[in-house]
Design a protein around this motif. Structure first.
Motif, short mmCIF file in Angstrom:
data_model
loop_
_atom_site.label_atom_id
_atom_site.label_comp_id
_atom_site.label_asym_id
_atom_site.label_seq_id
_atom_site.Cartn_x
_atom_site.Cartn_y
_atom_site.Cartn_z
N ARG A 382 -2.90 -6.59 0.77
CA ARG A 382 -1.57 -6.43 0.10
C ARG A 382 -0.47 -6.60 1.12
O ARG A 382 0.74 -6.95 0.89
CB ARG A 382 -1.53 -5.28 -0.58
CG ARG A 382 -2.56 -5.17 -1.74
CD ARG A 382 -2.17 -5.76 -2.71
NE ARG A 382 -2.98 -5.72 -4.11
CZ ARG A 382 -3.06 -6.66 -5.09
NH1 ARG A 382 -2.30 -7.73 -5.12
NH2 ARG A 382 -4.08 -6.34 -6.08
N ARG A 519 -1.29 -4.14 -7.47
CA ARG A 519 -0.58 -5.46 -7.57
C ARG A 519 0.67 -5.24 -7.65
O ARG A 519 1.11 -4.25 -8.33
CB ARG A 519 -1.49 -6.44 -8.63
CG ARG A 519 -1.38 -5.81 -10.02
CD ARG A 519 -1.96 -6.84 -10.96
NE ARG A 519 -3.15 -7.24 -10.90
CZ ARG A 519 -4.27 -6.42 -11.41
NH1 ARG A 519 -3.94 -5.33 -12.15
NH2 ARG A 519 -5.47 -6.47 -11.17
N ASP A 655 3.02 -6.59 -2.00
CA ASP A 655 1.99 -7.44 -2.60
C ASP A 655 1.92 -8.62 -1.93
O ASP A 655 2.53 -9.64 -2.67
CB ASP A 655 1.90 -7.23 -3.95
CG ASP A 655 0.92 -8.05 -4.83
OD1 ASP A 655 0.02 -8.38 -3.85
OD2 ASP A 655 0.83 -8.48 -6.00
#
Length: 710
Positions: A382, A519, A655
């Motif tokens: 991420r 996410r 992200d």
């Protein structure tokens, strides 16, 4: 044969003198009152006077061997009066002392002696003459060593010093299959091998100075596997050079001091010298402890992914070999099953045993490390870990998930449907039931969610099954791990066979707040619902756990509370940092700010270098926190926690694969205005500023990132 009289040794005739008793082993050495320089794999420990007297842990060490135990300096036969001894960085220290010239009527000392020491075994001694007449006197430095092993010395064992031999411009020792030497420039005027003394006859004119450079070296160690080395010359730090500015000066000092401490613990993997990871801490655990290294890698992700990548690769090479399964049906306990589930120990990241405190048995840190491996890989992705590096590590991640699958209890071996110790052997499972710990459920749940995200993103099978298993674990946890009480309720510290709960109130609850990055800059849903989280926040901020300097590991109301107990009352810095970040993320900023203030107050008393832990004594105005004699300082966990503590207040959630970064700072702004520059998101520089009213502004970011507010 008649029995000997009471107190006589066997084989001693009445009236004969008793043979001398064998020497008693000293108590375990303490480190809280030592000044420790560290530059992995080397360290130096002494009192603040700078003298190495061979007492306790004092000495120069390299690769776990005490290269020098004694280095005592005398000028004109007099030890300098200590004036100051302090670290100038995690790896270096400066000591200053004074000496009066014999016969000098001036009451002010004319001579100062400065010692500049580096953990790698080098030291420069400088004599300055600020008096009005020449100083003619000898400088003598006495050396000695036992070439002992750090682990033995830490346990209180002390061997006699080895005989020294003259070698070139210094001395040499050999014994126990090891050898070491000390050399000096300029060459001493006399070398007394029998006494271990190097001597210089000085004549220092008024206003002049004289210096000698000393070098202690470990020449040979017992044969064996290649030990890790320190970060080599020319190898850059595995993170960017951030700058933190904020209204709270304590926090502003804490981040660079923490990164300096963490840099002193960096080791290079022998199999791949460019892969760096953090040693657990000096002096007690000056090597790789997987769980600690992973926490350090995770909490420095805002400065780049290099430390995470090196740590993950080094641990993947140490992972127990095994098979990993693909998607399949579920077992009776609800764990995803594959065509080839892992056997006991397969897929584990090795780790040592850890004391479980007075309420629970010891546990193996391999469980925490194996589950944390999945989380660090997912969150590094991420933050911007390159895709090809993630793909390289996916097989190790799948093996870790397979180990998790095999650790779910199915009835007789533990609380059914919950995760127990991943390292339990088959015979142990059949002989006694295991404990399902609160923090392990939180770590397993998070690993399942992170694993599912990676599997789905890289088109690997099994994502849906892991999501389903995590959801089922969440429901089971809320139903069976919650204890109702007069205060509204709390989690159980653990679940035993037959559904019995361990009702201890402990800092391990904070792992339930560490839900993990998801996410689009979001966070995962935790094991607790909103009301349970509110009750937990109240419990953490209550005086039974919050001593004013941070969270006690066990409630002060417990009859087994011990303010110096590793797991029975001491403050473990990283758990308080986890609580601060987790509470702020969950919206309980008042409680987060209260715990933040405690840690920053403690950091101020520890010169901005937080130890691994300290006593959970109640905070009293005018009294500093009580140090713990067995605490590592520097320690990877507390150093990385100091970084996480401050950066979590900015609420940066990237992200990179989704091309998005969210900044959601704490609206209460407990640090005042906060400006962060030199961070890294998606491999590019990132800077953000949080105003005093909690408004975040991104000042620098990759043009490919979409910016958003949480």
């Amino acid at each position: 044969m008649p029995l000997p009289p009471p107190g006589a040794s066997p084989g001693t005739a009445p009236g004969q003198p008793r043979p001398p008793a064998p020497p008693r082993t000293q108590a375990a050495a303490a480190a809280h009152d030592l000044l420790i320089c560290a530059a992995a794999p080397a360290l130096a420990a002494s009192g603040t006077d700078g003298q190495l007297r061979g007492q306790g842990l004092q000495g120069f060490y390299r690769s776990g061997v005490r290269t020098l135990a004694r280095m005592e300096l005398r000028l004109g036969g007099i030890e300098p009066m200590p004036l100051q001894g302090a670290l100038t960085s995690a790896a270096e220290a400066r000591f200053v002392g004074s000496v009066r010239i014999p016969g000098d009527p001036d009451p002010d000392p004319a001579l100062t002696v400065e010692r500049l020491r580096h953990a790698d075994g080098t030291e420069t001694v400088t004599v300055r003459n600020a008096g009005g007449r020449p100083a003619r006197l000898p400088l003598e430095i006495t050396f000695g060593t036992d070439l002992g092993l750090l682990g033995d010395i830490a346990a209180g064992q002390r061997s006699a010093d080895l005989p020294s031999q003259v070698q070139s411009a210094g001395l040499r020792w050999a014994g126990h299959g090891r050898s070491a030497s000390v050399s000096a420039r300029p060459t001493p005027h006399a070398v007394l091998a029998g006494a271990g003394v190097l001597r210089w006859d000085l004549e220092v004119q008024p206003g002049a100075r004289w210096s000698v450079d000393l070098q202690a070296e470990l020449e040979s160690v017992p044969p064996g596997g290649r030990p890790p080395t320190g970060r080599g010359q020319g190898v850059p730090l595995p993170w960017s050079e951030p700058e933190v500015r904020c209204d709270d000066a304590r926090a502003q000092r804490l981040v660079p001091a923490s990164l300096d401490a963490l840099a002193a613990l960096l080791l290079a993997d022998a199999d791949r010298p460019t892969d760096l990871y953090a040693a657990s801490g000096a002096p007690w655990r000056f090597g790789l402890t997987a769980a600690d290294a992973l926490w350090a890698a995770r909490w420095t992700l805002p400065f780049g992914t290099r430390l995470a990548a090196g740590t993950l690769r080094a641990l993947a090479r140490r992972q127990h070999a095994g098979r990993h399964g693909g998607p399949g049906t579920a077992t009776s306990s609800g764990a995803p099953a594959g065509a080839a589930a892992a056997g006991p120990g397969e897929g584990l990241i090795p780790g040592p045993m850890r004391h479980g405190g007075p309420e629970l048995p010891p546990t193996c840190t391999a469980t925490e490390a194996t589950l944390l491996f999945v989380t660090v890989l997912a969150e590094a992705w991420r933050w911007g870990l390159p895709r090809h590096e993630v793909i390289e590590l996916l097989p190790a991640m799948e093996r870790a998930l397979a180990s998790l699958r095999a650790s779910v209890a199915e009835g007789p071996d533990g609380p059914e449907g919950f995760v127990v110790d991943l390292s339990r052997a088959l015979e142990e499972r059949s002989s006694r039931t295991a404990v399902a710990r609160c923090e392990v459920q939180a770590q397993a749940y998070r690993a399942a969610l992170h694993g599912a995200e990676l599997l789905a993103a890289f088109a690997r099978p099994g994502a849906a099954e892991w999501l389903s298993w995590a959801a089922a674990l969440r429901e089971r946890f809320r139903e069976r791990f919650w204890i109702d009480d007069l205060a509204g309720g709390r989690p159980a510290a653990a679940l035993l066979g037959g559904g019995r709960t361990v009702p201890a109130v402990a800092s391990s609850f904070v792992h339930l707040l560490d839900v993990g990055l998801s996410r689009e800059g979001g966070l995962h849903e935790g094991l607790l619902d909103r009301e349970q989280t509110r009750l937990l926040a109240q419990r953490l901020a209550a005086p039974e756990l919050d001593c004013g300097w941070g969270l006690r590991t066990l409630s002060a109301k417990s009859p087994r509370f011990n303010p110096l107990g590793h797991r029975s009352g001491a403050v473990r810095v990283h758990e308080t940092a986890l609580a601060v970040a987790g509470l702020a993320d969950a919206g309980f900023e008042r409680e987060a700010g209260q715990l933040l203030e405690g840690l920053l107050g403690a950091a101020e008393h520890f010169d901005g270098r937080l130890p691994e832990m300290y006593a959970g004594e109640q905070r009293v105005t005018g009294c500093p926190p009580v140090p713990h004699p067995a605490a590592c300082r520097p320690a990877a966990l507390s150093a990385a926690a100091g970084v996480h503590l401050v950066l979590s207040m900015a609420g940066i959630r990237p992200d990179a694969p989704g091309g998005r970064v969210v900044v959601r700072p704490a609206s209460s702004t407990p640090l005042g205005e906060l400006q962060l520059t030199g961070l890294r998101v998606a491999g590019e520089p990132f800077s953000a500023r949080v105003s005093r009213i909690g408004v975040a502004v991104v000042e620098e970011a990759s043009p490919q990132l979409q910016l958003g507010a949480g």
